[in-house]
Design a protein around this motif. Structure first.
Motif, PDB file in Angstrom:
ATOM      1  N   ASP A 131      -4.840  12.872  -8.022  1.00  0.00           N
ATOM      2  CA  ASP A 131      -3.810  11.869  -8.298  1.00  0.00           C
ATOM      3  C   ASP A 131      -4.151  10.574  -7.573  1.00  0.00           C
ATOM      4  N   GLU A 132      -3.286   9.587  -7.687  1.00  0.00           N
ATOM      5  CA  GLU A 132      -3.534   8.282  -7.069  1.00  0.00           C
ATOM      6  C   GLU A 132      -3.582   8.369  -5.551  1.00  0.00           C
ATOM      7  N   ASP A 133      -2.745   9.215  -4.979  1.00  0.00           N
ATOM      8  CA  ASP A 133      -2.743   9.357  -3.525  1.00  0.00           C
ATOM      9  C   ASP A 133      -4.089   9.883  -3.031  1.00  0.00           C
ATOM     10  N   LEU A 134      -4.643  10.850  -3.755  1.00  0.00           N
ATOM     11  CA  LEU A 134      -5.930  11.417  -3.365  1.00  0.00           C
ATOM     12  C   LEU A 134      -7.029  10.358  -3.434  1.00  0.00           C
ATOM     13  N   LEU A 135      -7.040   9.566  -4.479  1.00  0.00           N
ATOM     14  CA  LEU A 135      -8.055   8.523  -4.627  1.00  0.00           C
ATOM     15  C   LEU A 135      -7.913   7.447  -3.552  1.00  0.00           C
ATOM     16  N   GLU A 136      -6.683   7.127  -3.175  1.00  0.00           N
ATOM     17  CA  GLU A 136      -6.472   6.130  -2.114  1.00  0.00           C
ATOM     18  C   GLU A 136      -6.988   6.640  -0.774  1.00  0.00           C
ATOM     19  N   GLU A 137      -6.745   7.905  -0.484  1.00  0.00           N
ATOM     20  CA  GLU A 137      -7.239   8.471   0.770  1.00  0.00           C
ATOM     21  C   GLU A 137      -8.768   8.540   0.759  1.00  0.00           C
ATOM     22  N   LEU A 138      -9.341   8.870  -0.388  1.00  0.00           N
ATOM     23  CA  LEU A 138     -10.793   8.897  -0.515  1.00  0.00           C
ATOM     24  C   LEU A 138     -11.370   7.500  -0.288  1.00  0.00           C
ATOM     25  N   GLU A 139     -10.704   6.490  -0.803  1.00  0.00           N
ATOM     26  CA  GLU A 139     -11.157   5.115  -0.625  1.00  0.00           C
ATOM     27  C   GLU A 139     -11.194   4.746   0.858  1.00  0.00           C
ATOM     28  N   MET A 140     -10.189   5.153   1.611  1.00  0.00           N
ATOM     29  CA  MET A 140     -10.148   4.859   3.040  1.00  0.00           C
ATOM     30  C   MET A 140     -11.286   5.565   3.780  1.00  0.00           C
ATOM     31  N   LEU A 141     -11.609   6.782   3.368  1.00  0.00           N
ATOM     32  CA  LEU A 141     -12.690   7.526   4.016  1.00  0.00           C
ATOM     33  C   LEU A 141     -14.040   6.857   3.777  1.00  0.00           C
ATOM     34  N   LEU A 142     -14.274   6.386   2.573  1.00  0.00           N
ATOM     35  CA  LEU A 142     -15.545   5.744   2.252  1.00  0.00           C
ATOM     36  C   LEU A 142     -15.708   4.439   3.026  1.00  0.00           C
TER      37      LEU A 142
END
Length: 393
Positions: free
Chosen positions: A121-132
């Motif tokens: 979902d969008e929350d997962l992609l946002e957290e992934l973006e922060m990790l990268l």
């Protein structure tokens, strides 16, 4: 060696004619020779020697008129393959240790991120973006990765959170693939010129020494040019590497014009038939316009002798400096267009993600990575090996 120095042609191991048994067609054994006359009435005739077993017929892949390579050649080939595999294991181990910090972000943290989730979902992609971004992959590269993943999720090409790590790997591999390019080759009879640039403290002179050793091992005649005429003891440091590797170093007095030193070196390397000339330059802040203009002058002077020189402009950057390494690369690329990058000090606290940030921004290939202090710790950059070490658990 990625096109540096002489282009090596793969040569099959030769087998001495005395060691290689002649090929025989698969036919019935020859009849035994007649027994010699008996020396005494009661002596038994000696047994006839056994005929050698027929050699197998050459395979369809063996060119007509050429015998099989033989056991010796096979043993040499197997040994070479074993040494190559061992070298790759060593490269993987060194990289894996050096990339431990980044792997914790791109692998362990992402794995923890998707644990227990049933959908992307969008929350997962946002957290992934922060990790990268935290892994120094950079905002432009991270943005493109997330946008592509969101599009693929919408098309249901990626629907399982557990497959997210592999999807990220494919995106990182694409960034490196888009930045790949071969090393330019010199015209016949001219040396290949490698111009080394970078700020102070990144390991530029040490990289020159290690690269020289590798080029020599491949059969190249190498000459060095001491173009760093400003830093105290810089010429002596390069000369020490020259003595260690038994290669000539062209140098002048302290404070001499760097362009003049490198011009003399290129003249000498051309006249004496050297394969490679590696030119050192003074470490300089990428924000100092006058020093960057000096690099342009060096290139102009070299091109009076060889219009194609330099064939490689190699920027050396320190991986531990993070995003500052990207700023250096951008500024140097504006002064003298870069053709290759060496990333040093990956064995420290570096976040290897900066490699992707530079590749995404400039699309300049990485040639070497440094994972230690030893000469053999300067490794050719191989994208697949790098990604395996980065993304392995």
């Amino acid at each position: 060696m990625f096109g540096f120095g002489k282009k090596k042609r793969k040569v099959e191991p030769e087998v001495d004619a005395a060691d290689a048994p002649a090929a025989l067609p698969p036919q019935e054994p020859a009849p035994a020779p007649p027994a010699p006359p008996a020396p005494a009435p009661k002596a038994k005739a000696p047994k006839a020697p056994k005929a050698p077993p027929p050699r197998p017929a050459p395979s369809a892949d063996t060119p007509a008129g050429e015998p099989p390579s033989g056991r010796l050649a096979q043993a040499i080939a197997e040994r070479a393959a074993g040494e190559q595999m061992e070298a790759r294991r060593g490269l993987f181990a060194g990289l894996r240790n050096g990339l431990a910090r980044t792997r914790e972000v791109l692998n362990a943290d992402i794995a923890e991120l998707v644990t227990g989730r049933k959908e992307i979902d969008e929350d997962l992609l946002e957290e992934l973006e922060m990790l990268l971004v935290a892994g120094d992959v950079g905002v432009p590269a991270t943005t493109r990765i997330i946008e592509d993943l969101a599009y693929r999720v919408k098309l249901r090409e990626v629907s399982d959170p557990k497959g997210l790590l592999e999807a990220v790997r494919k995106q990182l591999a694409e960034i490196l693939r888009n930045a790949d390019a071969p090393v330019r080759q010199p015209a016949p009879g001219r040396p290949q010129v490698i111009l080394m640039v970078g700020v102070n403290g990144v390991g530029k002179t040490t990289t020159i020494g290690k690269l020289t050793k590798q080029l020599q091992a491949e059969g190249n005649k190498v000459m060095l040019a001491a173009g760093d005429t400003f830093r105290a003891a810089a010429v002596e440091q390069l000369q020490a590497w020259g003595e260690r590797n038994d290669v000539p170093v062209i140098a002048q007095h302290a404070g001499a014009d760097p362009a003049s030193v490198i011009y003399d070196a290129l003249q000498a390397a051309t006249a004496r038939g050297f394969d490679v000339l590696i030119a050192d330059t003074a470490g300089r802040l990428h924000t100092k316009i006058n020093l960057m203009e000096e690099l342009k002058k060096i290139v102009r002077v070299m091109q009076k002798i060889d219009p194609d020189a330099p064939h490689e402009v190699m920027l050396v950057v320190d991986a531990t400096t993070g995003q500052n390494a990207l700023h250096q690369a951008v500024q140097f690329n504006e002064a003298v267009p870069l053709t290759g990058i060496t990333l040093t000090k990956l064995d420290g606290t570096a976040k290897g993600g900066i490699l992707f940030a530079i590749a995404e921004r400039l699309q300049v290939p990485f040639r070497f990575i440094g994972v230690g202090e030893k000469i053999e710790d300067l490794r050719h950059f191989e994208a697949d090996v790098f990604l395996d070490a980065l993304m392995s658990s």
